[in-house]
Design an enzyme around this catalytic site. Structure first.
Site, PDB file in Angstrom:
ATOM      1  CB  SER A 226       4.167  -7.636   4.227  1.00  0.00           C
ATOM      2  OG  SER A 226       3.260  -8.699   4.026  1.00  0.00           O
TER       3      SER A 226
ATOM      4  CB  SER B 217      -1.520  -5.927   3.368  1.00  0.00           C
ATOM      5  OG  SER B 217      -0.361  -5.184   3.622  1.00  0.00           O
TER       6      SER B 217
ATOM      7  CG  ASP C 147       0.071  -3.751   6.400  1.00  0.00           C
ATOM      8  OD1 ASP C 147       0.936  -3.671   5.528  1.00  0.00           O
ATOM      9  OD2 ASP C 147      -1.127  -3.996   6.156  1.00  0.00           O
TER      10      ASP C 147
END
Length: 343
Positions: free
Chosen positions: A228, A266, A268
């Site tokens: 992340s 992930s 983000d």
């Protein structure tokens, strides 16, 4: 002293940096940390304050953009709906988000006793990354006191980077990650800045591409992308919410330059705010003036967001020292890799 891309002969883009090359080049912005390191506990809190006043009463224009939403944040929905931010941003590990949100609420109530009584409630903003490989995240070591300590530590000088605050236990592209910052100077209607602070904990081993084209670990990556990154962008240019949203989106291009593709697992996320547009909580006028950037000039902000994000991530890795955490898990330093090769 933070080690940056300039110390290793690397360049991210063409725009000039600010004096500190950090988010604190934006006047009024402050950053503080609380770092926890004790055996298998390697975690902490990082605070970003848009200004040193009462944020609940003197809000800043803000926006949030989710690049990939595998994350556990607090407050982004209201930021995106109302276009303002009324607390500092706290960054921490995944399982400490609620604790940090409570600390922000208590701090806001202390400053504004009318919250939830004669005025509205408060919207705390907290972001996170999972530092589990290097930190015993199940220990829930971060307390409200640690969050308040990060707020109390906030100052407008150089930003401590690397293995500090929320970045203590983070990894990036198989190396040690953490806190990184960078800025760009922007000549639009005078001298202004756009600054970025990242909490880097993303990227598969082998995917990293340096600005000069080198790949420090060219092995083919086989693991899934489960990391992340939290990206906080600040500017003193007067941008309104929609413009900040557009700038925040460009942070994705900054991390893409490094070789990542923000995979399924992930988280983000980018948060952007402008100290150049403020909203008075107690405003009584029906109509209020708003100053905004000429949209035809926004490309320079886009470029600045991309360059500063790319550089902030690299600075987070270059400032981070080699680290051994929970259960002997080790992360090498990108700076050591470059020094071994004479750079």
């Amino acid at each position: 002293m933070a080690r940056t891309v300039a110390d290793f002969g690397l360049t991210c883009g063409t725009l000039p940096t600010g004096t500190r090359n950090a988010i604190t080049d934006v006047p009024g912005v402050r950053v503080g940390h609380c770092t926890l390191r004790d055996g298998d506990i390697n975690t902490g809190v990082t605070a970003i304050l848009p200004h040193g006043g009462n944020l609940f009463r003197d809000k800043v224009a803000a926006a949030a953009h989710v690049i990939n939403g595998f994350g556990k944040t607090v407050g982004l929905m209201q930021v995106q709906e109302l276009g303002t931010m009324e607390t500092p941003v706290l960054l921490t590990n995944t399982l400490s988000v609620g604790t940090c949100a409570t600390a922000l609420i208590r701090d806001a109530i202390r400053r504004n006793p009318d919250i939830g009584r004669t005025t509205g409630t408060v919207n705390p903003v907290v972001g996170e990354c999972n530092d589990g490989p290097l930190n015993d995240i199940q220990a829930l070591a971060v307390s409200e006191e640690h969050a308040l300590a990060a707020l109390a530590d906030a100052h407008d000088g150089d930003v401590e980077q690397g293995n500090v605050g929320a970045g203590t236990g983070m990894s990036c592209f198989g190396f040690k990650g953490g806190i990184g910052s960078a800025s760009r100077k922007i000549a639009l209607g005078g001298d202004h800045h756009l600054g970025v602070l990242v909490l880097s904990n993303f990227g598969r081993r082998g995917d990293l591409i340096l600005p000069d084209g080198r790949r420090p670990d060219p092995r083919q990556a086989v693991e899934a992308e489960r990391g992340s990154i939290m990206i906080v962008l600040a500017t003193d240019l007067p941008l309104e919410h929609r413009q900040l949203d557009r700038v925040a989106r460009r942070a994705g291009a900054g991390i893409a330059r490094l070789g990542t593709f923000w995979g399924h697992g992930s988280g983000d996320i980018a948060i952007a705010f402008s100290t150049g547009n403020r909203v008075d909580h107690d405003e009584s006028r029906d109509l209020v003036p708003l100053l905004a950037l000429n949209e035809a000039r926004i490309d320079m902000l886009f470029r600045a967001a991309v360059e500063a994000t790319q550089e902030a991530v690299l600075n987070s890795m270059l400032s981070a020292e080699a680290f051994t955490g929970r259960g002997g898990t080790h992360r090498a330093s990108l700076a050591d890799w470059l020094r071994d090769r004479g750079r």
